[in-house]
Design a protein around this motif. Sequence first.
Motif, PDB file in Angstrom:
ATOM      1  N   ASP A   6       0.761  -1.179  -0.006  1.00 19.58           N
ATOM      2  CA  ASP A   6      -0.047  -0.093  -0.150  1.00 19.58           C
ATOM      3  C   ASP A   6       0.921   1.276   0.076  1.00 19.58           C
ATOM      4  O   ASP A   6       1.769   1.364   0.468  1.00 19.58           O
ATOM      5  CB  ASP A   6      -0.851   0.026   1.273  1.00 19.58           C
ATOM      6  N   PRO A   7       0.694   2.170  -1.226  1.00 16.26           N
ATOM      7  CA  PRO A   7       1.729   3.441  -1.036  1.00 16.26           C
ATOM      8  C   PRO A   7       1.465   4.334   0.222  1.00 16.26           C
ATOM      9  O   PRO A   7       2.476   5.027   0.393  1.00 16.26           O
ATOM     10  CB  PRO A   7       0.947   3.992  -2.333  1.00 16.26           C
ATOM     11  N   PHE A   8       0.268   4.208   0.961  1.00 16.86           N
ATOM     12  CA  PHE A   8      -0.216   5.112   1.852  1.00 16.86           C
ATOM     13  C   PHE A   8       0.202   4.545   3.060  1.00 16.86           C
ATOM     14  O   PHE A   8       0.626   5.296   4.213  1.00 16.86           O
ATOM     15  CB  PHE A   8      -1.406   5.425   1.881  1.00 16.86           C
ATOM     16  N   ASP A   9       0.298   3.394   3.497  1.00 17.30           N
ATOM     17  CA  ASP A   9       0.737   2.366   4.747  1.00 17.30           C
ATOM     18  C   ASP A   9       1.543   1.268   4.239  1.00 17.30           C
ATOM     19  O   ASP A   9       1.054   0.539   4.020  1.00 17.30           O
ATOM     20  CB  ASP A   9      -0.627   2.086   5.482  1.00 17.30           C
ATOM     21  N   ARG A  10       2.954   1.465   4.420  1.00 19.62           N
ATOM     22  CA  ARG A  10       3.729   0.303   3.742  1.00 19.62           C
ATOM     23  C   ARG A  10       3.628  -0.802   4.705  1.00 19.62           C
ATOM     24  O   ARG A  10       4.245  -1.779   4.264  1.00 19.62           O
ATOM     25  CB  ARG A  10       5.179   0.994   3.641  1.00 19.62           C
ATOM     26  N   ARG A  12       0.939  -2.456   5.163  1.00 18.77           N
ATOM     27  CA  ARG A  12      -0.115  -3.115   4.557  1.00 18.77           C
ATOM     28  C   ARG A  12       0.245  -3.532   3.249  1.00 18.77           C
ATOM     29  O   ARG A  12       0.994  -3.112   2.440  1.00 18.77           O
ATOM     30  CB  ARG A  12      -1.418  -2.171   4.199  1.00 18.77           C
TER      31      ARG A  12
END
Length: 63
Positions: A6-10, A12
């Motif tokens: 996930d680019p916003f929460d690495r 995930r």
Amino acid sequence: MHRRVDPFDRRRVLAHLTERGQEYWRRLDRAVRAGRPTLGDGDDLLRSLLGRLAATLEGAAHV
């Protein structure tokens, strides 16, 4: 299945079905729906709740 970070929460990992996986899902869905008994006229509440559940699951599958 495709996986990526996930680019916003690495922490995930995002998973998506491939085209082949989507086709398998559609075939399986059709088979399950074909084998499902129909509801009677007095089952309006159950029909409504099952419809909401199906919509929620479909939305979750596309996230």
